[in-house]
Design an enzyme around this catalytic site. Structure first.
Site, PDB file in Angstrom:
ATOM      1  N   TRP A  14       0.816  -1.219   0.000  1.00  0.00           N
ATOM      2  CA  TRP A  14       0.000   0.000   0.000  1.00  0.00           C
ATOM      3  C   TRP A  14       0.849   1.267   0.000  1.00  0.00           C
ATOM      4  CZ3 TRP A  14      -0.452   3.630   4.043  1.00  0.00           C
ATOM      5  CH2 TRP A  14       0.153   3.280   5.258  1.00  0.00           C
ATOM      6  N   TYR A  17      -3.970   2.137  -3.885  1.00  0.00           N
ATOM      7  CA  TYR A  17      -2.720   2.315  -3.143  1.00  0.00           C
ATOM      8  C   TYR A  17      -1.849   3.372  -3.821  1.00  0.00           C
ATOM      9  CZ  TYR A  17      -3.766  -1.934  -0.471  1.00  0.00           C
ATOM     10  OH  TYR A  17      -4.348  -2.874   0.347  1.00  0.00           O
ATOM     11  N   ARG A  67     -13.903  -2.893  -1.149  1.00  0.00           N
ATOM     12  CA  ARG A  67     -14.895  -2.613  -0.106  1.00  0.00           C
ATOM     13  C   ARG A  67     -16.290  -2.801  -0.702  1.00  0.00           C
ATOM     14  NH1 ARG A  67     -13.399  -0.717   4.809  1.00  0.00           N
ATOM     15  NH2 ARG A  67     -11.218  -0.059   5.022  1.00  0.00           N
ATOM     16  N   LEU A  89      -0.447  -5.539  12.649  1.00  0.00           N
ATOM     17  CA  LEU A  89       0.174  -4.903  13.816  1.00  0.00           C
ATOM     18  C   LEU A  89      -0.731  -3.825  14.417  1.00  0.00           C
ATOM     19  CD1 LEU A  89       3.895  -4.607  12.639  1.00  0.00           C
ATOM     20  CD2 LEU A  89       2.786  -6.437  13.938  1.00  0.00           C
ATOM     21  N   GLY A 108       3.063  -5.135   6.038  1.00  0.00           N
ATOM     22  CA  GLY A 108       3.079  -3.892   5.269  1.00  0.00           C
ATOM     23  C   GLY A 108       4.359  -3.097   5.333  1.00  0.00           C
ATOM     24  N   ARG A 121      13.167  -5.357   8.124  1.00  0.00           N
ATOM     25  CA  ARG A 121      11.957  -5.862   8.776  1.00  0.00           C
ATOM     26  C   ARG A 121      11.243  -6.894   7.915  1.00  0.00           C
ATOM     27  NH1 ARG A 121       9.754  -0.104  11.253  1.00  0.00           N
ATOM     28  NH2 ARG A 121      11.384   0.075  12.862  1.00  0.00           N
TER      29      ARG A 121
END
Length: 302
Positions: free
Chosen positions: A28, A59, A132, A215, A266, A272
């Site tokens: 995103w 995005y 959505r 998260l 993400g 990470r």
């Protein structure tokens, strides 16, 4: 006490016949990366065992511009290095139309799919999801549109994102092809899929769960309120025992549920992303898994 084991083996994306990694990488914020940075992020995800890449036409949009930027950035990389495409399961989404805000009409969705394919510079995506729900679209019409996407050869499998349980049941019942996936917000701080019956429905019907914001919108990594601090503390017990980060433990908590939800990571940080591979070191027992749930609820289970 028995432990819940996580393994890196590929698993089926619902009944689609597509095999995917147990963790996905979300794009995103990918539209803000340079070409070199974007390529490095993709390679880091591959190195961590990720095969499922999740993007969307919205995005990159900042409220006034940037619609399609993440797809276009990925498309430029795929055009330059086409062999990357064969290594990934590519998922995108459509149906958000600022400022309307939603359109799941047949004409719009078919045009949105074509626009996504053009930006991505591919002829087919593996998974296309309604981003959505459009309240003004009849689910039967949406089902026929999704089937047309697959029949056209432009899409391999279809899913929905942010649908309620009832909306998911309706579209699944009206499709003549499998509903491959649902994409709800799900984390140790977002428990609705557990409590509203969505995970039960997916287990009943063999539908894959793609969990966005695993998260808790950053609140697990940087807790500020008492609830998120309690969840962080419960996750830290497991993370420290496994020698991994709290974020990694948070992904594992989602994955430990029998619905086998796939967290969408993400982060846009190479290091990470590399932590994804460490999730299989995490060992939850029933006690430690429920400790996180109780911390999130703020009260004992009945």
């Amino acid at each position: 006490m028995s432990e819940i084991m996580l393994t890196p083996e590929m698993r089926a994306l619902g009944k689609s016949g597509i095999m995917v990694s147990p963790i996905a990488w979300g794009m995103w914020r990918f539209g803000h990366a340079s070409h070199a940075e974007g390529r490095a992020l993709i390679e880091a995800a591959f190195a961590a065992g990720v095969t499922l890449f999740d993007t969307a036409d919205i995005y990159g949009f900042d409220g006034s511009g940037g619609f399609g930027d993440a797809e276009a950035s990925l498309g430029r990389i795929l055009a330059e290095t086409p062999e990357l495409r064969s290594r990934m399961v590519l998922a995108t989404k459509g149906g958000i139309t600022p400022p309307v805000p939603y359109d799941s009409g047949r004409d719009y969705l078919m045009a949105a799919l074509d626009a996504s394919l053009t930006r991505l510079q591919v002829e087919q995506v593996d998974l296309y999801q309604i981003h959505r729900p459009d309240i003004l679209a009849h689910p039967q019409d949406v089902a026929r549109t999704l089937e047309e996407m697959v029949t056209s050869g432009k899409v391999r499998a279809v899913g929905v994102s942010n649908y309620t349980v009832a909306q998911t049941q309706a579209i699944a019942a009206l499709l003549t092809i499998p509903l491959a996936s649902v994409q709800p917000e799900f984390s140790a701080l977002a428990l609705d899929p557990i409590t509203d019956g969505l995970l039960d429905l997916t287990m009943e019907r063999d539908v894959a769960v793609l969990a966005w914001s695993p998260l808790g919108g950053g609140r697990i990594g940087a807790p500020e309120d008492e609830r998120s601090k309690a969840v962080a503390a419960a996750l830290d017990v497991v993370a420290q025992a496994a020698g991994v980060s709290r974020a990694t433990a948070a992904y594992a908590w989602i994955m430990a549920h029998p619905a086998r939800a796939i967290p969408i990571v993400g982060t846009q940080n190479v290091a990470r992303i590399g932590e994804i591979a460490e999730v299989y070191k995490v060992r939850f027992t029933r006690q430690t898994w429920y400790d996180v749930l109780v911390a999130s609820r703020g009260e004992r289970l009945p």
